[in-house]
Design an enzyme around this catalytic site. Structure first.
Site, PDB file in Angstrom:
ATOM      1  N   LEU A  49       1.119  -3.760  -1.861  1.00 39.88           N
ATOM      2  CA  LEU A  49       1.053  -2.622  -0.951  1.00 39.88           C
ATOM      3  C   LEU A  49       0.900  -1.359  -1.795  1.00 39.88           C
ATOM      4  CD1 LEU A  49       3.993  -3.431   1.533  1.00 39.88           C
ATOM      5  CD2 LEU A  49       1.552  -3.696   1.979  1.00 39.88           C
ATOM      6  N   ASP A  50       0.284  -0.332  -1.211  1.00 37.83           N
ATOM      7  CA  ASP A  50       0.165   0.936  -1.919  1.00 37.83           C
ATOM      8  C   ASP A  50       1.538   1.530  -2.178  1.00 37.83           C
ATOM      9  OD1 ASP A  50      -2.557   0.713  -1.865  1.00 37.83           O
ATOM     10  OD2 ASP A  50      -2.844   2.072  -0.168  1.00 37.83           O
ATOM     11  N   LYS A  51       1.613   2.392  -3.171  1.00 40.36           N
ATOM     12  CA  LYS A  51       2.865   3.036  -3.545  1.00 40.36           C
ATOM     13  C   LYS A  51       3.528   3.726  -2.358  1.00 40.36           C
ATOM     14  CE  LYS A  51       4.490   6.907  -6.417  1.00 40.36           C
ATOM     15  NZ  LYS A  51       4.086   7.924  -7.432  1.00 40.36           N
TER      16      LYS A  51
ATOM     17  N   THR B 167       3.077   3.093   0.859  1.00 38.63           N
ATOM     18  CA  THR B 167       3.230   2.258   2.054  1.00 38.63           C
ATOM     19  C   THR B 167       4.579   1.554   2.029  1.00 38.63           C
ATOM     20  OG1 THR B 167       0.845   1.887   2.087  1.00 38.63           O
ATOM     21  CG2 THR B 167       2.173   0.414   3.422  1.00 38.63           C
TER      22      THR B 167
END
EC number: 5.4.99.-
Length: 377
Positions: free
Chosen positions: A152-154, A156
Site C-alpha cells: 500500500l502507498d505510504k 494509504t
C-alpha cells in the site's frame, strides 16, 4: 515516539540568576588557578549554548490551535514524524495491536497512515524492516520473518496481508496478480463523481510534468479523444498500462463525497489518477494529483475549508483520505472458504466525514451494493 530532549532545568535556573560564569568565578577566587579559570569559561559557554537552544525551541514552538480539526491535523503530522523515529520494537508492538486476522498461514494488519511499506531515500523505518521483530513477538524468538504479500502507498491506511512463509506469500501474490482478490477502498473526494456509479477504463502512464519543479507523475493515456464532436482513436503509448476502476458514491453533499472504489487492476497510484484526472474529483488530501502542473498543497473551496475548520495555508497538513477498507481472499491452502477482511476507518477519516456532513453507510446498504456488483459480473 520522539527522542527525549534534555531540558537541564537546573542549569536554566542558575543562568537566570547570576549566571554560571559568575557562580564559578566566585568559587574559583580562593584558588586563583588556571584550571579553575578554564572551568569558568567552559561553564559560561555551556550556559550560553543552553540559553540559545532554549530560545530556538521557544521560537520554533507552534501555538496549539483551539480548533479541534486543526489540533487533529497537528496530531497526525506529529504522529507520522514519530513513526520514523521510534525503535523498531516499538513499531512492531504497535502493529500487533492492529492485527485484524491471524492463522497458520497469514497475518493481516491494519496499516497506519504515513508508514512506508518499503525503504527508500529519506525513509528511516518501514514495515519491511520490522517483519522479523513482528514474527518473534507473535511466534517466539525462533520464528522466521513474515513476508509481504502486496503493498500500500505510504499515505494509504487499512488492510494489509502478510504471510508466514515464502511459498504462501507467492500464492497470495499470484491471487493479486491474476485479479482474484476483491479489493475495496473508501475515499473522500473533493466534488462529487458524475455519474454516481460506473467504471473508469483508461490506461495509465508515467510522464514528466513541466512546471516550476520538474517531477514525474502517473497520468491518463486514453485510447480515444474528441475531435469536433467525434471520437477519434489516438496512437497507443507503448508504456501505458491497462487500468480499470469500478466506483460508487456511498454518500454525498454538494461539494464532497464518500466513494467506494474497487480496483480491477493494480497500477501504481491508479485510484488517485482515475479519480483526479478521470472523474475530476481528487481525493481529499491528495497534494500530488490534485493539479497536474504543480507540486503544491491541494486547493480547496471556501465552503470545504469552512466545514473542515481550516485555512488554505494549512491545507498542506490534510492527510490523504484513502483507506483499504476490505479484502476478500479466495480459499487457499487448508482454508476451504473465502476470507473476508474488513478494517475500520482511522479516526481522522471519521472526523472528516462528520465535518463534511457525509454519512457512513450501514451494513445492509453494503450488502445490497455487493449483491449488485456480483449480479453485474
Amino acid at each position: 515516539m520522539a527522542a527525549p530532549r534534555w531540558r537541564a532545568s537546573g542549569l536554566w535556573s542558575w543562568g537566570n540568576g547570576q549566571g554560571l560564569g559568575s557562580l564559578f568565578s566566585l568559587v574559583s577566587k580562593p584558588f586563583c588557578s588556571a584550571a579553575a579559570a578554564s572551568t569558568s569559561v567552559n561553564a559560561q559557554r555551556l550556559a550560553e549554548r543552553l540559553r540559545a537552544q532554549k530560545r530556538e525551541q521557544d521560537t520554533n514552538k507552534k501555538p496549539v490551535s483551539t480548533n479541534p480539526v486543526q489540533r487533529r491535523v497537528q496530531e497526525i503530522v506529529r504522529f507520522t514524524r514519530q513513526l520514523q523515529r521510534v525503535h523498531p520494537n516499538v513499531l512492531a508492538k504497535a502493529l500487533t495491536r492492529g492485527i485484524l486476522h491471524q492463522d497458520n498461514n497469514l497475518v493481516v494488519i491494519n496499516k497506519p497512515y504515513g508508514l512506508p511499506v518499503h525503504g527508500g531515500p529519506g525513509v528511516q523505518l518501514c514495515i519491511s524492516d520490522v517483519l522479523p521483530i513482528l514474527a518473534k513477538m507473535l511466534h517466539g524468538h525462533k520464528a522466521e520473518p513474515l513476508h509481504l504479500c502486496h503493498r500500500l502507498d505510504k499515505e494509504t491506511t487499512g488492510v494489509m496481508v502478510l504471510a508466514w512463509d515464502k511459498d504462501m506469500a507467492h500464492q497470495v501474490q499470484e491471487l493479486f496478480r491474476t485479479r482474484q482478490v476483491v479489493k475495496k477502498y473508501w475515499a473522500i473526494t473533493v466534488r462529487v463523481p458524475m455519474p454516481s456509479a460506473g467504471v473508469v477504463d483508461i490506461p495509465i502512464v508515467e510522464k514528466e510534468a513541466q512546471g516550476q519543479q520538474q517531477h514525474h507523475k502517473m497520468t491518463l493515456s486514453p485510447s480515444y479523444r474528441m475531435d469536433n464532436g467525434k471520437m477519434v482513436k489516438v496512437r497507443h503509448s507503448r508504456n501505458a498500462q491497462v487500468a480499470v476502476t469500478r466506483y460508487q458514491v456511498l454518500s454525498s453533499t454538494l461539494s464532497s463525497a464518500l466513494v467506494e472504489l474497487q480496483p480491477i487492476t493494480g497500477i501504481k497510484h491508479q485510484l488517485r489518477v482515475h479519480l483526479s484526472f478521470g472523474l475530476d474529483c481528487p481525493i481529499l488530501g491528495d497534494h500530488k494529483y490534485s493539479d497536474w502542473n504543480r507540486l503544491a498543497p491541494q486547493k480547496l473551496s471556501v465552503g470545504t475549508l469552512k466545514k473542515l475548520g481550516l485555512e488554505q495555508s494549512k491545507a498542506r497538513y490534510i492527510p490523504l483520505h484513502l483507506h483499504a477498507q476490505q479484502l476478500i481472499l479466495p480459499a487457499l491452502g487448508s482454508r476451504k472458504e473465502d476470507l473476508n477482511l474488513v478494517c475500520k476507518l482511522p479516526r481522522f477519516f471519521v472526523c472528516s466525514l462528520r465535518r463534511l456532513g457525509l454519512e457512513m453507510p450501514n451494513q445492509d446498504q453494503n450488502e445490497n451494493n455487493e449483491a449488485e456488483h456480483l449480479g453485474a459480473q
